[in-house]
Design an enzyme around this catalytic site. Structure first.
Site, PDB file in Angstrom:
ATOM      1  CG  HIS A 147      46.663  25.336  50.114  1.00 48.71           C
ATOM      2  ND1 HIS A 147      47.036  26.662  50.137  1.00 48.71           N
ATOM      3  CD2 HIS A 147      45.705  25.238  49.143  1.00 48.71           C
ATOM      4  CE1 HIS A 147      46.362  27.321  49.224  1.00 48.71           C
ATOM      5  NE2 HIS A 147      45.534  26.489  48.614  1.00 48.71           N
ATOM      6  CB  SER A 175      43.807  25.370  45.438  1.00 49.48           C
ATOM      7  OG  SER A 175      43.493  25.912  46.692  1.00 49.48           O
ATOM      8  CD  GLU A 216      38.881  33.410  39.618  1.00 48.90           C
ATOM      9  OE1 GLU A 216      38.244  34.469  39.778  1.00 48.90           O
ATOM     10  OE2 GLU A 216      38.942  32.495  40.467  1.00 48.90           O
ATOM     11  N   GLY A 242      32.230  28.504  38.091  1.00 49.22           N
ATOM     12  CA  GLY A 242      32.680  27.209  38.567  1.00 49.22           C
ATOM     13  C   GLY A 242      31.574  26.333  39.112  1.00 49.22           C
ATOM     14  CG  ASP A 276      38.672  28.399  48.283  1.00 46.48           C
ATOM     15  OD1 ASP A 276      38.163  28.929  49.296  1.00 46.48           O
ATOM     16  OD2 ASP A 276      39.814  28.668  47.873  1.00 46.48           O
TER      17      ASP A 276
END
Length: 277
Positions: free
Chosen positions: A19, A99, A117, A143, A163
């Protein structure tokens, strides 16, 4: 697989690195008036309560954001990051933003967020937190596939955060192949890829494949609690950034060195250029 839940790890040292880098990239991109699009391929729940049983089962935030919370003076990049966290939860460290929250906090009304998600519980919370925002789109879709379908964005400026959980060893290779496909469609985009250091062979494979990808302008930022990979579990974490801000290494170096000292006597930090111009 949908077994990974970030609620057990929110605010740990990997989040601090991820972050802090994310904040610096966005701050740099926002210096121009033109709108940008932020893609998050594995958005998670978007916001985490640190008082829950899940968060305190491992209490990883004690070796993460909590190490910085009361510091009077921080390097600029860490201070920018901490200010965002305080904007999310106030003066008491009882919650931690994901995020998507950092991105929405920093972005402007003319910018756009695309959040993906698949986990039902996390997706429900994500939609509850961000679904009402006009410039946020939440997708209950894969994603990897969605980001590839939506680039290049109409804005022609964008950041893609990748991620995954890396629960499957295949993801180490999948990340590189996916980025290569994205880059062919959107070569001017900024790509930020997070990775864990739990299996040194898999990490080395990921970095080797990234170096040989043919993509230019790649920087690697790494933070670890020890270089002794005989330790069980995750011993470090890293970020790979494609098309990074020109000053990213400069602003991140003092931040990583400072945080490594807080992590312990065997902690380390590295910034490496994986590919030049």
């Amino acid at each position: 697989m949908l077994s990974y839940r970030h609620a057990f790890h929110a605010g740990n040292y990997a989040d601090v690195l991820k972050h802090t880098v994310l904040v610096q990239i966005l701050r740099y991109m926002l210096q121009k008036d033109k709108p940008i699009c932020y893609f998050d391929t594995h958005a998670g729940a978007g916001f985490y309560d640190l008082t829950t049983e899940e968060a305190n089962k491992t209490a990883e935030y004690h070796r993460g954001i909590e190490l910085l919370w009361q510091e009077r003076s921080l390097p600029q990049a860490l201070d920018d990051y901490r200010e965002c966290v305080k904007a999310a939860c106030g003066e008491h460290l009882t919650a931690y933003p994901g995020s998507p929250w950092f991105a929405q906090h920093l972005l402007r009304p003319q910018d756009r967020l695309v959040l993906c998600e698949l986990h039902p519980a996390d997706r429900a919370q994500l939609e509850q937190t961000f679904g009402a925002s006009k410039n946020v789109q939440c997708y209950a879709e894969d994603g990897w596939q969605k980001s590839l379908a939506l680039v290049p964005p109409p804005e022609r400026r964008g950041l893609v955060l990748i991620d995954p959980s890396y629960e499957l060893k295949e993801e180490y290779g999948k990340v590189v192949e996916h980025v290569k496909q994205l880059h062919r469609k959107f070569a001017t985009g900024v790509y930020a890829i997070w990775y864990p250091i739990a299996d040194p062979e898999r990490t080395a494979f990921l970095l080797r494949r990234m170096r040989s990808s043919g993509i230019k302008r790649i920087v690697q930022l790494e933070l670890g609690v020890t270089r002794d990979h005989r330790e069980a579990g995750m011993t470090g974490t890293g970020m790979i950034v494609i098309n990074p801000p020109w000053n990213l290494a400069e602003v991140m170096q003092p931040a990583l060195e400072f945080f490594a000292r807080r992590l312990g006597p065997y902690a380390y930090s590295d910034i490496v250029e994986l590919a030049g111009e």
